[in-house]
Write a protein that holds these residues in place. Structure first.
Motif, mmCIF file in Angstrom:
data_model
loop_
_atom_site.group_PDB
_atom_site.id
_atom_site.type_symbol
_atom_site.label_atom_id
_atom_site.label_comp_id
_atom_site.label_asym_id
_atom_site.label_seq_id
_atom_site.Cartn_x
_atom_site.Cartn_y
_atom_site.Cartn_z
ATOM 1 N N UNK A 98 0.789 -1.141 0.022
ATOM 2 C CA UNK A 98 0.090 -0.020 0.096
ATOM 3 C C UNK A 98 0.960 1.090 -0.078
ATOM 4 N N UNK A 99 0.605 2.056 -0.990
ATOM 5 C CA UNK A 99 1.406 3.352 -0.944
ATOM 6 C C UNK A 99 0.448 4.420 -0.402
ATOM 7 N N UNK A 100 0.620 4.864 0.820
ATOM 8 C CA UNK A 100 0.034 5.847 1.579
ATOM 9 C C UNK A 100 0.083 7.170 1.166
ATOM 10 N N UNK A 101 1.083 7.229 0.488
ATOM 11 C CA UNK A 101 1.417 8.740 -0.306
ATOM 12 C C UNK A 101 2.111 8.441 -1.677
ATOM 13 N N UNK A 102 1.889 9.347 -2.633
ATOM 14 C CA UNK A 102 2.479 9.031 -3.771
ATOM 15 C C UNK A 102 3.686 9.165 -4.011
ATOM 16 N N UNK A 103 4.376 8.316 -4.547
ATOM 17 C CA UNK A 103 5.901 8.286 -4.795
ATOM 18 C C UNK A 103 6.057 7.774 -6.391
ATOM 19 N N UNK A 104 7.396 7.307 -6.733
ATOM 20 C CA UNK A 104 7.589 6.647 -8.183
ATOM 21 C C UNK A 104 6.359 5.920 -8.392
ATOM 22 N N UNK A 105 5.761 6.267 -9.537
ATOM 23 C CA UNK A 105 4.692 5.375 -10.172
ATOM 24 C C UNK A 105 3.149 5.627 -9.652
ATOM 25 N N UNK A 132 2.891 -4.168 3.511
ATOM 26 C CA UNK A 132 3.922 -3.206 3.399
ATOM 27 C C UNK A 132 3.398 -1.861 3.171
ATOM 28 N N UNK A 133 3.592 -0.774 3.703
ATOM 29 C CA UNK A 133 3.096 0.466 3.580
ATOM 30 C C UNK A 133 4.367 1.610 3.679
ATOM 31 N N UNK A 160 9.308 15.238 8.160
ATOM 32 C CA UNK A 160 9.321 13.955 9.067
ATOM 33 C C UNK A 160 7.791 14.015 9.596
ATOM 34 N N UNK A 161 7.167 15.020 9.775
ATOM 35 C CA UNK A 161 5.887 14.945 10.392
ATOM 36 C C UNK A 161 4.815 14.286 9.494
ATOM 37 N N UNK A 162 5.119 14.282 8.157
ATOM 38 C CA UNK A 162 4.356 13.447 7.266
ATOM 39 C C UNK A 162 4.277 11.914 7.412
ATOM 40 N N UNK A 163 5.650 11.640 7.769
ATOM 41 C CA UNK A 163 5.817 10.236 7.975
ATOM 42 C C UNK A 163 5.142 9.739 9.196
ATOM 43 N N UNK A 164 5.527 10.518 10.236
ATOM 44 C CA UNK A 164 5.028 10.195 11.674
ATOM 45 C C UNK A 164 3.495 10.096 11.631
ATOM 46 N N UNK A 165 2.675 10.934 10.810
ATOM 47 C CA UNK A 165 1.333 10.950 11.146
ATOM 48 C C UNK A 165 0.728 9.859 10.204
ATOM 49 N N UNK A 166 1.411 9.520 9.309
ATOM 50 C CA UNK A 166 0.984 8.515 8.063
ATOM 51 C C UNK A 166 0.929 7.094 9.101
ATOM 52 N N UNK A 167 2.361 6.897 9.899
ATOM 53 C CA UNK A 167 2.208 5.653 10.668
ATOM 54 C C UNK A 167 1.269 5.568 11.668
ATOM 55 N N UNK A 168 1.114 6.846 12.429
ATOM 56 C CA UNK A 168 -0.053 6.991 13.310
ATOM 57 C C UNK A 168 -1.336 6.478 12.717
ATOM 58 N N UNK A 169 -1.513 6.898 11.379
ATOM 59 C CA UNK A 169 -2.772 6.529 10.704
ATOM 60 C C UNK A 169 -2.899 5.069 10.383
ATOM 61 N N UNK A 186 7.696 0.559 5.911
ATOM 62 C CA UNK A 186 8.752 0.558 5.079
ATOM 63 C C UNK A 186 9.839 1.680 5.126
ATOM 64 N N UNK A 187 10.934 1.682 4.932
ATOM 65 C CA UNK A 187 11.822 2.573 4.725
ATOM 66 C C UNK A 187 11.613 3.591 5.913
ATOM 67 N N UNK A 188 11.713 3.430 7.214
ATOM 68 C CA UNK A 188 11.672 4.232 8.255
ATOM 69 C C UNK A 188 12.581 5.253 8.226
#
Length: 349
Positions: A98-105, A132-133, A160-169, A186-188
């Motif tokens: 699951x891509x919880x945010x846009x990345x390559x692709x 895996x997210x 960083x806060x974008x990753x932190x909040x997404x992990x919390x979500x 993934x890739x913390x």
């Protein structure tokens, strides 16, 4: 060693790397088993493309050592079909991504509603495998802070806060849906996100996390050197955050190392593409861990042992190249790509 997170390209991205080339470089570095990610061109979101990918990997020289993640979309029928495929192709389709945010692709499912729905569908399908997210919350990204002439600003645009909040979500959505599988982050890149993961583990939630060589060896300062093309998602963090993640890795608080190997052409990188080759960095990280008195037992867990446990691959002997060969092998691997983001680390070693 097992690399549980690679982007081996090929197909519509053959100019970046072929499967055969990726396998050859990895073998040189001592990586014998792979988990490939689904944001290929075309993506691995259907049984047809997944079967084709498995056949191509076999033709390129790998069969039992090649596994892949099936990509998830927001479609209920597609999610259910990918769950069935993990059963039908058990051991080959190793989990769901699951891509919880846009990345390559651009495979991101970026709204809370979309993400909740995924876990609800997985729970309804009684899926108990690994999801895996890629965790970056889209609404917290700050693209206006990106300066294309300074790759270090990528860490400002994707804080960083974008990753932190997404992990919390993701942790919350899993709990609310009654998802009984394993959530893998993934890739913390953020120590604060690691704190959330450890808290969830203490509550009994099934969650794992991994770090990449670049997030524990490189900082956003390195990205200021444009010639290193050190730009990826999530981006490099501050030196203080890097040190905290390295310390956490060395103390056994992180489940495993994954490279997020993602090569590009030089022109792609000049145009701002995210992703770097990772196999040479893996060997550098192994050397740095050993230089910091990492125990052989922990090291083997980090480079394959723990992955084998979580994914039910059976007890495996994890072979690591001899210490005296690590630096030379890393240099050889780096020469097989058009840019080397780990150059500064290699010089210090």
């Amino acid at each position: 060693m097992i690399d549980a997170h690679v982007h081996l390209r090929d197909w519509g991205q053959r100019e970046k790397e072929t499967l055969a080339h990726g396998f050859a470089v990895a073998k040189l570095c001592g990586v014998e088993e792979f988990f490939d990610m689904p944001n290929t061109v075309p993506p691995l979101t259907s049984e047809q493309e997944i079967l084709r990918r498995l056949e191509d990997a076999k033709a390129a020289g790998l069969k039992n050592s090649y596994h892949l993640y099936a990509g998830l979309t927001g479609d209920s029928q597609q999610i259910a079909s990918m769950v069935e495929l993990t059963k039908k192709l058990k051991g080959q389709v190793i989990g769901l991504k699951l891509f919880a945010g846009h990345s390559t692709g651009n495979m991101g499912l970026v709204t809370e509603q979309q993400q909740r729905k995924v876990y609800e569908e997985l729970a309804a399908s009684q899926y108990e495998g690994v999801v895996a997210v890629h965790c970056e919350k889209e609404s917290l990204l700050l693209p206006d802070l990106e300066d294309p002439t300074d790759f270090s600003t990528h860490s400002l645009a994707r804080p960083s806060k974008a990753e932190v909040q997404s992990v919390a979500d993701q942790l919350e959505f899993c709990r609310d849906a009654g998802f009984k599988g394993t959530l893998h982050i993934c890739h913390l890149s953020s120590p604060e996100a690691l704190d959330l993961i450890e808290e969830a583990k203490r509550r009994g939630q099934k969650v794992t996390c991994a770090v990449t060589p670049h997030h524990v060896l490189l900082s956003s300062e390195v990205a200021k050197d444009q010639s290193l093309y050190a730009k990826m998602n999530p981006p490099l963090r501050s030196e203080a955050e890097r040190k905290q993640l390295f310390s956490a890795l060395l103390s056994g608080r992180i489940d495993w190392i994954e490279t997020d190997h993602a090569p590009h052409t030089l022109q792609d990188k000049r145009n701002g593409a995210c992703g770097i080759p990772g196999f040479s960095g893996l060997l550098l990280l192994v050397k740095v861990l050993l230089d910091n008195d990492c125990s052989p037992t922990l090291l083997k867990l980090l480079v394959g042992g723990r992955v084998s446990q979580v994914f039910g691959l059976g007890k495996k002997d994890i072979f690591i190249p001899a210490y005296e060969n690590l630096l030379e092998l890393s240099s050889q691997a780096a020469k097989m790509y058009v840019f080397d983001p780990f150059l500064t680390v290699r010089q210090k070693c």
